[in-house]
Design a protein around this motif. Structure first.
Motif, PDB file in Angstrom:
ATOM      1  N   ILE A  11      -3.055 -15.810  28.167  1.00 34.21           N
ATOM      2  CA  ILE A  11      -4.433 -16.308  28.143  1.00 34.21           C
ATOM      3  C   ILE A  11      -4.744 -16.949  26.789  1.00 34.21           C
ATOM      4  N   ARG A  12      -4.321 -16.289  25.732  1.00 37.31           N
ATOM      5  CA  ARG A  12      -4.583 -16.808  24.385  1.00 37.31           C
ATOM      6  C   ARG A  12      -3.957 -18.188  24.202  1.00 37.31           C
ATOM      7  N   LYS A  13      -2.690 -18.336  24.611  1.00 36.20           N
ATOM      8  CA  LYS A  13      -2.010 -19.623  24.434  1.00 36.20           C
ATOM      9  C   LYS A  13      -2.611 -20.697  25.330  1.00 36.20           C
ATOM     10  N   ASN A  14      -3.013 -20.313  26.543  1.00 34.56           N
ATOM     11  CA  ASN A  14      -3.655 -21.277  27.442  1.00 34.56           C
ATOM     12  C   ASN A  14      -4.940 -21.834  26.831  1.00 34.56           C
ATOM     13  N   LYS A  15      -5.593 -21.025  26.012  1.00 31.72           N
ATOM     14  CA  LYS A  15      -6.834 -21.440  25.375  1.00 31.72           C
ATOM     15  C   LYS A  15      -6.593 -22.056  23.994  1.00 31.72           C
ATOM     16  N   ASP A  21      -7.419 -16.081  15.585  1.00 33.94           N
ATOM     17  CA  ASP A  21      -8.669 -16.390  16.286  1.00 33.94           C
ATOM     18  C   ASP A  21      -9.137 -15.202  17.126  1.00 33.94           C
ATOM     19  N   VAL A  22      -8.177 -14.447  17.646  1.00 33.03           N
ATOM     20  CA  VAL A  22      -8.511 -13.323  18.534  1.00 33.03           C
ATOM     21  C   VAL A  22      -8.819 -12.055  17.740  1.00 33.03           C
ATOM     22  N   SER A  23      -8.286 -11.939  16.553  1.00 33.81           N
ATOM     23  CA  SER A  23      -8.562 -10.762  15.728  1.00 33.81           C
ATOM     24  C   SER A  23     -10.021 -10.759  15.277  1.00 33.81           C
ATOM     25  N   ASN A  24     -10.491  -9.609  14.832  1.00 37.90           N
ATOM     26  CA  ASN A  24     -11.884  -9.475  14.390  1.00 37.90           C
ATOM     27  C   ASN A  24     -11.983  -8.319  13.407  1.00 37.90           C
ATOM     28  N   ASN A  25     -13.209  -7.855  13.199  1.00 35.08           N
ATOM     29  CA  ASN A  25     -13.414  -6.763  12.239  1.00 35.08           C
ATOM     30  C   ASN A  25     -12.766  -5.455  12.701  1.00 35.08           C
ATOM     31  N   GLU A  48     -10.942  -4.274  25.563  1.00 28.48           N
ATOM     32  CA  GLU A  48     -12.297  -4.828  25.692  1.00 28.48           C
ATOM     33  C   GLU A  48     -12.633  -5.732  24.518  1.00 28.48           C
ATOM     34  N   SER A  49     -12.227  -5.334  23.318  1.00 25.53           N
ATOM     35  CA  SER A  49     -12.480  -6.143  22.133  1.00 25.53           C
ATOM     36  C   SER A  49     -11.757  -7.489  22.223  1.00 25.53           C
ATOM     37  N   ILE A  50     -10.532  -7.473  22.770  1.00 29.47           N
ATOM     38  CA  ILE A  50      -9.742  -8.706  22.881  1.00 29.47           C
ATOM     39  C   ILE A  50     -10.303  -9.639  23.947  1.00 29.47           C
ATOM     40  N   ILE A  51     -10.652  -9.106  25.121  1.00 28.35           N
ATOM     41  CA  ILE A  51     -11.088  -9.988  26.204  1.00 28.35           C
ATOM     42  C   ILE A  51     -12.435 -10.639  25.898  1.00 28.35           C
ATOM     43  N   ILE A  52     -13.240  -9.997  25.054  1.00 21.85           N
ATOM     44  CA  ILE A  52     -14.483 -10.644  24.617  1.00 21.85           C
ATOM     45  C   ILE A  52     -14.157 -11.915  23.847  1.00 21.85           C
ATOM     46  N   LYS A  53     -13.149 -11.835  23.004  1.00 23.04           N
ATOM     47  CA  LYS A  53     -12.715 -13.002  22.233  1.00 23.04           C
ATOM     48  C   LYS A  53     -12.092 -14.068  23.139  1.00 23.04           C
ATOM     49  N   ASP A  55     -12.921 -14.574  26.288  1.00 18.87           N
ATOM     50  CA  ASP A  55     -13.894 -14.989  27.310  1.00 18.87           C
ATOM     51  C   ASP A  55     -13.373 -14.769  28.730  1.00 18.87           C
ATOM     52  N   VAL A  56     -12.778 -13.624  28.970  1.00 21.88           N
ATOM     53  CA  VAL A  56     -12.380 -13.243  30.325  1.00 21.88           C
ATOM     54  C   VAL A  56     -12.907 -11.836  30.599  1.00 21.88           C
ATOM     55  N   THR A  57     -12.965 -11.488  31.865  1.00 19.83           N
ATOM     56  CA  THR A  57     -13.389 -10.141  32.239  1.00 19.83           C
ATOM     57  C   THR A  57     -12.168  -9.249  32.417  1.00 19.83           C
ATOM     58  N   MET A  58     -12.408  -7.949  32.515  1.00 18.16           N
ATOM     59  CA  MET A  58     -11.317  -7.020  32.742  1.00 18.16           C
ATOM     60  C   MET A  58     -10.658  -7.288  34.094  1.00 18.16           C
ATOM     61  N   ASP A  59     -11.477  -7.608  35.100  1.00 20.59           N
ATOM     62  CA  ASP A  59     -10.926  -7.920  36.419  1.00 20.59           C
ATOM     63  C   ASP A  59     -10.013  -9.141  36.355  1.00 20.59           C
ATOM     64  N   GLU A  60     -10.440 -10.166  35.611  1.00 19.04           N
ATOM     65  CA  GLU A  60      -9.619 -11.372  35.493  1.00 19.04           C
ATOM     66  C   GLU A  60      -8.318 -11.082  34.755  1.00 19.04           C
ATOM     67  N   LEU A  61      -8.387 -10.262  33.709  1.00 19.40           N
ATOM     68  CA  LEU A  61      -7.173  -9.894  32.971  1.00 19.40           C
ATOM     69  C   LEU A  61      -6.193  -9.177  33.892  1.00 19.40           C
TER      70      LEU A  61
END
Length: 284
Positions: A11-15, A21-25, A48-53, A55-61
């Motif tokens: 997903i990350r590479k597709n985007k 970019d996906v990492s955070n605090n 959950e922290s990663i999928i927010i970055k 922009d996908v849902t848990m179901d989509e993942l």
């Protein structure tokens, strides 16, 4: 089937996003790398922290993780909730067989066991064996009635079996079920058609027993059907309003809608129930 790490990397590479970019605090870039390379198993909080970055849902993942396919269990549940009536005998028997196969090869699964019972009860109804059908689904009801707040799947299951039960149980429980649906409405707008269908079914059950419940249920169903542009549900509500109020103009309006959207089969069911002498004139 992919790992969560592989699905996240895809997903990350597709985007066209970097690990930074996906990492955070909460998560460091090195943690993202370890997850993607399956060196560590992420916790639900981390995912959950990663999928927010991303922009996908848990179901989509989970769907991507499963190579853009539903799992066998998810397919059974999806097909169960797609059923329109208990006259779809072939499809019902197919789902029962798939439930049997799944339950034979997996540990206890209360939901699939409930679905299997509900489908077997539906087959009994096609032979007008109402009491046997009611007896079959009674254990489901006894389990679910103890639950204060249903999950989405349980809401859909209850809507499928509620009308096997006595009028006093239905009358008491439908308002509670409608409140539960409203609580989930912001999360899942697909519940709006379910709510309208529940109101229409309630009106059908109480047509000859409680005119007030029938009228209020159909008025509410009409509003919802218009809001969501579900003309099949709107026509159903109009037809029943016409029967309840003895208003031929509403019945004619419903007929015109059914014919316009090519839902003659639903119209036939209504005519067969309320005006059997006219049903044979419907071609579909």
């Amino acid at each position: 089937m992919k790992t969560y790490g592989a699905a996240i990397r895809q997903i990350r590479k597709n985007k066209s996003l970097s690990q930074s970019d996906v990492s955070n605090n909460i998560l460091a870039r090195t943690t993202i790398s370890k997850i993607e390379n399956n060196n560590i198993t992420p916790t639900i909080t981390t995912v959950e922290s990663i999928i927010i970055k991303l922009d996908v849902t848990m179901d989509e993942l989970r769907y991507i993780k499963n190579n853009y396919q539903l799992s066998i269990r998810e397919e059974i549940i999806a097909d169960f909730f797609k059923l329109v009536s208990n006259t779809q005998t072939e499809l019902i028997m197919n789902i029962i067989t798939r439930c049997d196969n799944y339950l034979d090869n997996n540990s206890k699964d209360s939901l699939l066991e409930d679905i299997r019972l509900a489908l077997k009860a539906a087959l009994l109804l096609t032979n007008n064996e109402f009491e046997l059908a009611q007896k079959l689904v009674k254990p489901i009801w006894e389990r679910l009635e103890k639950i204060d707040h249903f999950s989405l799947i349980e809401i859909r299951l209850v809507c499928n079996i509620l009308f096997y039960f006595p009028l006093d149980v239905i009358e008491k429980f439908v308002p509670r079920l409608l409140i539960m649906i409203d609580k989930y409405n912001a999360l899942d707008k697909s519940l709006n058609p379910l709510k309208a269908a529940l109101l229409i079914n309630t009106a059908t059950i109480f047509m000859r027993h409680n005119s007030a419940i029938t009228t209020s249920s159909l008025n509410a169903a009409t509003i919802i059907a218009k809001e969501i542009n579900r003309f099949d549900l709107l026509a159903s509500a109009y037809y029943l309003q016409g029967v309840n109020a003895n208003d031929p103009s509403l019945i004619d309006k419903a007929k015109n809608i059914f014919l316009a959207i090519e839902k003659e089969a639903i119209l036939f069911q209504f005519e067969e129930e309320y005006f059997p002498e006219r049903a044979e004139n419907i071609i579909y």
